[in-house]
Scaffold this active site. Sequence first.
Site, PDB file in Angstrom:
ATOM      1  N   CYS A 163     -30.831  18.087  13.344  1.00 12.11           N
ATOM      2  CA  CYS A 163     -30.404  19.017  14.401  1.00 12.11           C
ATOM      3  C   CYS A 163     -30.262  18.330  15.749  1.00 12.11           C
ATOM      4  O   CYS A 163     -29.736  18.917  16.694  1.00 12.11           O
ATOM      5  CB  CYS A 163     -31.421  20.144  14.560  1.00 12.11           C
ATOM      6  SG  CYS A 163     -31.295  21.382  13.289  1.00 12.11           S
ATOM      7  N   ILE A 164     -30.818  17.157  15.886  1.00  9.12           N
ATOM      8  CA  ILE A 164     -30.871  16.519  17.209  1.00  9.12           C
ATOM      9  C   ILE A 164     -29.888  15.352  17.297  1.00  9.12           C
ATOM     10  O   ILE A 164     -29.866  14.504  16.435  1.00  9.12           O
ATOM     11  CB  ILE A 164     -32.315  16.012  17.506  1.00  9.12           C
ATOM     12  CG1 ILE A 164     -33.272  17.187  17.482  1.00  9.12           C
ATOM     13  CG2 ILE A 164     -32.375  15.291  18.830  1.00  9.12           C
ATOM     14  CD1 ILE A 164     -33.002  18.221  18.558  1.00  9.12           C
TER      15      ILE A 164
END
Lengths: 105, 160
Positions: free
Chosen positions: A104-105
């Site tokens: 997600c990052i």
Amino acid sequence: METMNIAGKAIELDADGHLANRNDWNENLAREIAAQEGIPELTSPHWAVINFMRTVFEKEGDAPSIRRLTKESGVDTKTLYQLFPKGPAKRAAKIAGLPKPKGCI
Amino acid sequence: MTQTNSAEPIQKVSIIVSHGSLEGVYPGLIMANGARMEGIEASLFFTFFGLDAIIKKRMNSLKVATVGNPGMHMPTLLGAIPGMSAFATGMMKKEIEKIDIPPIGEFITMIHDAGCQIYACRATVDMFHLKPSDFCEEVDGVISVGQFYEKAAGAQIIFT
């Protein structure tokens, strides 16, 4: 399955439009994919990111996050977004012949 | 339910962060960073206790709420024991680091470098008597709700 034609050869793509087989990748193919993504020329910082991604993927089985790219590839966040506009992690992974990053990052 | 698969992709998001706990701030930051990673235009608007995330002296010492937080699955009196919040915060920070999410200060810099604008809420700044020098350098301005809506034109607004 979707394919893309390069130098008379049909290359298989996955559902996200990334290379289905990592072994199909070579530097000319990277330039071809980059051009399709609106990046007309791959400069040395582009290659630094691409090679870093390939090295991490080779070892860990997933492309690195933006944070790791920023910290370890030698290219900072601002430059990453300039080099690969509209989503550096995803685009660089595509050009590097890797699947879409999972994180997600 | 309407079919959304054929809908227009999201072009722009404006994310409001209104809570000052660690678990209140991170989701908004992750959404903002994730938007930029997908090539989506993004801005962050910090209001009420959410402002702590962009106040230099506070941004790196946000805590997990162990009282009044049913998600902790901890009896209120236990959560109130001195040191419990610090303990829970330490645990969460460790786990967050493991999945490569940066500490708040570094995350704010990263998100700003990614091209996300960062704003502080005028009403809160006035209410808490804050000065521009209290904020981290990534803050692009202190704006009113009206200005926020102007800037959010055409965006999906996400309240956290």
